[in-house]
Design an enzyme around this catalytic site. Structure first.
Site, PDB file in Angstrom:
ATOM      1  N   GLN A   1     -63.059  13.529 -52.801  1.00  9.71           N
ATOM      2  CA  GLN A   1     -62.869  12.009 -52.404  1.00  9.71           C
ATOM      3  C   GLN A   1     -63.697  11.912 -51.132  1.00  9.71           C
ATOM      4  O   GLN A   1     -63.981  10.714 -50.677  1.00  9.71           O
ATOM      5  CB  GLN A   1     -61.411  11.873 -51.871  1.00  9.71           C
TER       6      GLN A   1
ATOM      7  N   ASN B   1     -53.185  21.143 -55.344  1.00 10.62           N
ATOM      8  CA  ASN B   1     -52.505  19.797 -55.155  1.00 10.62           C
ATOM      9  C   ASN B   1     -51.843  19.107 -56.204  1.00 10.62           C
ATOM     10  O   ASN B   1     -52.697  18.971 -57.252  1.00 10.62           O
ATOM     11  CB  ASN B   1     -53.428  19.082 -54.508  1.00 10.62           C
ATOM     12  N   GLU B   2     -50.774  18.775 -56.126  1.00 11.69           N
ATOM     13  CA  GLU B   2     -49.869  17.907 -57.040  1.00 11.69           C
ATOM     14  C   GLU B   2     -50.173  18.247 -58.728  1.00 11.69           C
ATOM     15  O   GLU B   2     -50.939  17.345 -59.267  1.00 11.69           O
ATOM     16  CB  GLU B   2     -50.361  16.416 -56.881  1.00 11.69           C
TER      17      GLU B   2
ATOM     18  N   ASN C   1     -46.059  16.253 -50.494  1.00 11.97           N
ATOM     19  CA  ASN C   1     -46.838  15.032 -50.735  1.00 11.97           C
ATOM     20  C   ASN C   1     -45.738  13.905 -51.063  1.00 11.97           C
ATOM     21  O   ASN C   1     -44.853  13.994 -52.011  1.00 11.97           O
ATOM     22  CB  ASN C   1     -47.917  15.082 -51.545  1.00 11.97           C
TER      23      ASN C   1
ATOM     24  N   TYR D   1     -45.013   9.504 -50.806  1.00  9.86           N
ATOM     25  CA  TYR D   1     -45.509   8.133 -50.669  1.00  9.86           C
ATOM     26  C   TYR D   1     -44.438   7.014 -50.681  1.00  9.86           C
ATOM     27  O   TYR D   1     -44.497   6.046 -49.921  1.00  9.86           O
ATOM     28  CB  TYR D   1     -46.671   7.943 -51.415  1.00  9.86           C
TER      29      TYR D   1
ATOM     30  N   TRP E   1     -52.167  11.227 -44.623  1.00 10.82           N
ATOM     31  CA  TRP E   1     -53.207  10.927 -45.659  1.00 10.82           C
ATOM     32  C   TRP E   1     -53.754   9.271 -45.236  1.00 10.82           C
ATOM     33  O   TRP E   1     -52.944   8.646 -45.648  1.00 10.82           O
ATOM     34  CB  TRP E   1     -52.836  10.845 -47.303  1.00 10.82           C
TER      35      TRP E   1
ATOM     36  N   GLU F   1     -60.844   7.012 -53.985  1.00 11.74           N
ATOM     37  CA  GLU F   1     -59.554   6.846 -54.244  1.00 11.74           C
ATOM     38  C   GLU F   1     -59.263   6.742 -55.928  1.00 11.74           C
ATOM     39  O   GLU F   1     -58.642   6.150 -56.471  1.00 11.74           O
ATOM     40  CB  GLU F   1     -58.664   5.590 -53.703  1.00 11.74           C
ATOM     41  N   TRP F   2     -59.830   7.901 -56.315  1.00  8.90           N
ATOM     42  CA  TRP F   2     -59.825   8.166 -57.891  1.00  8.90           C
ATOM     43  C   TRP F   2     -60.047   6.926 -58.736  1.00  8.90           C
ATOM     44  O   TRP F   2     -61.192   6.503 -58.491  1.00  8.90           O
ATOM     45  CB  TRP F   2     -58.636   8.963 -58.034  1.00  8.90           C
TER      46      TRP F   2
HETATM   47  C1  PNW Z   1     -52.510  11.488 -53.822  1.00  7.86           C
HETATM   48  N1  PNW Z   1     -49.759   7.787 -58.371  1.00  7.86           N
HETATM   49  O1  PNW Z   1     -52.463  11.208 -55.319  1.00  7.86           O
HETATM   50  C2  PNW Z   1     -53.350  12.620 -53.862  1.00  7.86           C
HETATM   51  O2  PNW Z   1     -53.025  13.979 -53.662  1.00  7.86           O
HETATM   52  C3  PNW Z   1     -54.529  12.013 -53.031  1.00  7.86           C
HETATM   53  O3  PNW Z   1     -55.687  12.626 -53.446  1.00  7.86           O
HETATM   54  C4  PNW Z   1     -54.619  10.543 -53.245  1.00  7.86           C
HETATM   55  O4  PNW Z   1     -55.860   9.887 -52.584  1.00  7.86           O
HETATM   56  C5  PNW Z   1     -53.485   9.940 -52.413  1.00  7.86           C
HETATM   57  O5  PNW Z   1     -52.242  10.407 -53.357  1.00  7.86           O
HETATM   58  C6  PNW Z   1     -53.331   8.445 -52.640  1.00  7.86           C
HETATM   59  O6  PNW Z   1     -53.038   7.963 -53.876  1.00  7.86           O
HETATM   60  C7  PNW Z   1     -51.706  10.202 -55.916  1.00  7.86           C
HETATM   61  O7  PNW Z   1     -50.171   6.953 -59.431  1.00  7.86           O
HETATM   62  C8  PNW Z   1     -52.504   9.627 -56.819  1.00  7.86           C
HETATM   63  O8  PNW Z   1     -48.390   7.904 -58.769  1.00  7.86           O
HETATM   64  C9  PNW Z   1     -51.553   8.589 -57.704  1.00  7.86           C
HETATM   65  C10 PNW Z   1     -50.227   8.649 -57.883  1.00  7.86           C
HETATM   66  C11 PNW Z   1     -49.604   9.780 -56.826  1.00  7.86           C
HETATM   67  C12 PNW Z   1     -50.359  10.385 -56.066  1.00  7.86           C
END
Ligand code: PNW
Length: 479
Positions: free
Chosen positions: A20, A168-169, A306, A308, A428, A435-436
């Protein structure tokens, strides 16, 4: 807030991940990863974005460390790009010493500034060659052996690092990579999206391989490297859930089941050596056998969390679809009364709801026997942030400031009221980055990165709020 506090030795700072932020995708001897390949395919990322340049952090070690220092951070979480260390990835493939030198310089300058490194071995960027050789995560034995050797090279090369994260995740690697196909390598049953894949089982196989590889790396670390003070764990993502109709026991049950399908899928094997009952019930022997999880039991020195967002959960009345990964339920942002869980952000999946953070911390603490927890990611995007034009607007991220204040306070409350053992917090992210699948349009940074002007960095208001909120709580400590 005055009755809340954080201990004086509480570690806090910011997090990033190699693909990233680093850029320099073909420099310094780095081999390609599945994210280089996937992001180059048409239609896989917003505006065809890739991590080829990203934040150019590969060339900016000194200024990134200076940025962390200016924010007063005491910790920094970053990840190592496997294909920078071993370009082809495999256990008999050559080591790239230039890659090791890059991370050594970063670690040395962090330590010089008194910043504790938290290092993730794998943040989704699998060496492409391992995918080509044996389909990567789908080959449990090969993958575990190659990961163990890669982990060994890292443990040997960076003995100063005392806080390691294996994966990670794994939920994202497994589900988004092999079930929905939204992330690399993008496999799924939908032939309009992917020529190969089976969304009814591949994610379950991938998840299992990640658990086995995690266990092997942890055992290696404990046996040969940990010494007195080394710690290693896995980082799991997890959203809190609330029932859509709290008066309907089926929604209450579905809300719990969603937590199990997302979190306990990985945490139950790590703490108990078996998959959750609810998953076994729905998935039967598509889920790999529990007896193979014997070696996974007891392999966390800490729980990397992690977090959110939060969802309302409504049970489904029909039989589960064969490719269902949620637990036969719907996730919603509104409940039966039409109450909304939180305000919109730029990410369709993310709505701030700080109370959910407190509740999930308590849930994890109870289910997993009071583990040490490090919050390894927490943060938010801001609706339409990328459209901002002036530096003043771009650095004025009110919603993100509010997010950090309320989430950090919710964490302190879980620690005080429920005795949850949180030792550190990493926001974060240190800066806006790739952002993927959403490319560069969605920003998560406390620092604005100007992709149009030499990746210049501009601190946003939230960069101060994280530290101010945490330090105010640390000053309340009586220890
Ligand atoms: C995390 N979802 O990813 C990652 O660990 C990070 O690399 C990323 O940048 C960050 O959260 C913010 O997105 C996620 O779609 C990506 O539910 C997508 C999801 C959850 C976590």
């Amino acid at each position: 807030m005055t009755d809340l506090s954080l201990p004086k030795n509480f570690l806090w700072g910011f997090a990033t991940a190699s693909y990233q932020i680093e850029g320099a995708a073909t420099e310094g001897g780095r081999g390609p990863s599945i994210w280089d390949t996937f992001s180059s395919l048409p239609g896989k990322t917003a505006n065809g974005a890739t991590g080829a340049i990203a934040c150019d952090s590969y060339h900016r070690t000194a200024s990134d460390v200076a940025l962390l220092k200016s924010y007063n951070a005491s910790a920094y979480r970053f990840s190592i790009s496997w294909s920078r260390i071993i370009p082809l990835g495999g256990r008999n493939d050559p080591i790239n010493y230039e890659g090791i030198a890059y991370y050594r310089a970063l670690i040395t300058s962090l330590l010089k500034e008194g910043i504790t490194p938290f290092v993730t071995l794998f943040h989704w960027d699998l060496p492409q060659e391992l995918h080509d050789r044996y389909l990567g995560l789908l080959h449990k034995e090969e993958f575990a052996k190659d990961f163990e050797r890669y982990a060994r090279v890292c443990f040997e090369s960076f003995p100063e690092v005392k806080n390691w994260i294996t994966f990670n995740e794994p939920w994202c690697s497994a589900v988004l990579g092999y079930n929905t196909g939204l992330f690399a390598p993008g496999r799924c049953s939908d032939r309009s999206k992917s020529a190969e894949g089976d969304s009814t089982r591949e994610h379950l196989v991938a998840g299992h391989s990640l658990l086995i590889a995690h266990a092997r790396a942890v055992k290696l670390y404990r046996r040969e490297f940990a010494g007195e003070d080394g710690m290693i764990g896995i980082t799991l993502n997890g959203d809190w859930t609330e029932p859509w109709d709290p008066a309907d026991p089926k929604d209450v049950e579905a809300a719990e089941r969603k937590l199990e399908f997302a979190i306990s899928w990985f945490a139950d094997p790590v703490y108990f050596g078996r998959y959750p009952e609810s998953m076994r019930k729905q998935l039967g022997d598509r889920l790999p056998p529990d007896h193979e999880l014997e070696e996974v039991k007891g392999t966390n020195d800490f729980y990397g969390m992690n977090h959110y967002t939060c969802n309302y959960v409504r049970h489904k009345t029909t039989e589960p679809e064969e490719d269902d990964h949620l637990g036969n339920l719907e996730t919603l942002f509104e409940n039966k009364n039409g109450d909304c869980i939180g305000p919109e952000t730029e990410s369709v999946w993310l709505r701030p709801h700080p109370e959910g953070f407190r509740k999930l911390l308590v849930w994890l603490d109870k289910r997993y026997g009071h583990p040490i927890i490090f919050v390894t990611e927490n943060g938010t995007s801001v609706k339409d942030e990328s459209k901002k034009q002036t530096t003043e607007e771009r650095t004025d991220d009110g919603l993100r400031c509010e997010y950090f204040k309320t989430y950090i306070t919710a964490m302190a409350r879980a620690m005080k009221e429920d005795n949850v053992d949180v030792r550190g917090y990493l926001a974060w992210s240190l800066m806006d980055n790739f952002e993927w699948a959403e490319g560069y349009t969605t920003r998560f940074g406390v620092t604005w990165v100007d992709y149009e002007d030499g990746q210049k960095r501009y601190p946003k208001k939230s960069s101060k709020v994280v530290g101010e909120t945490i330090r105010a709580l640390m000053e309340n400590s009586k220890e």
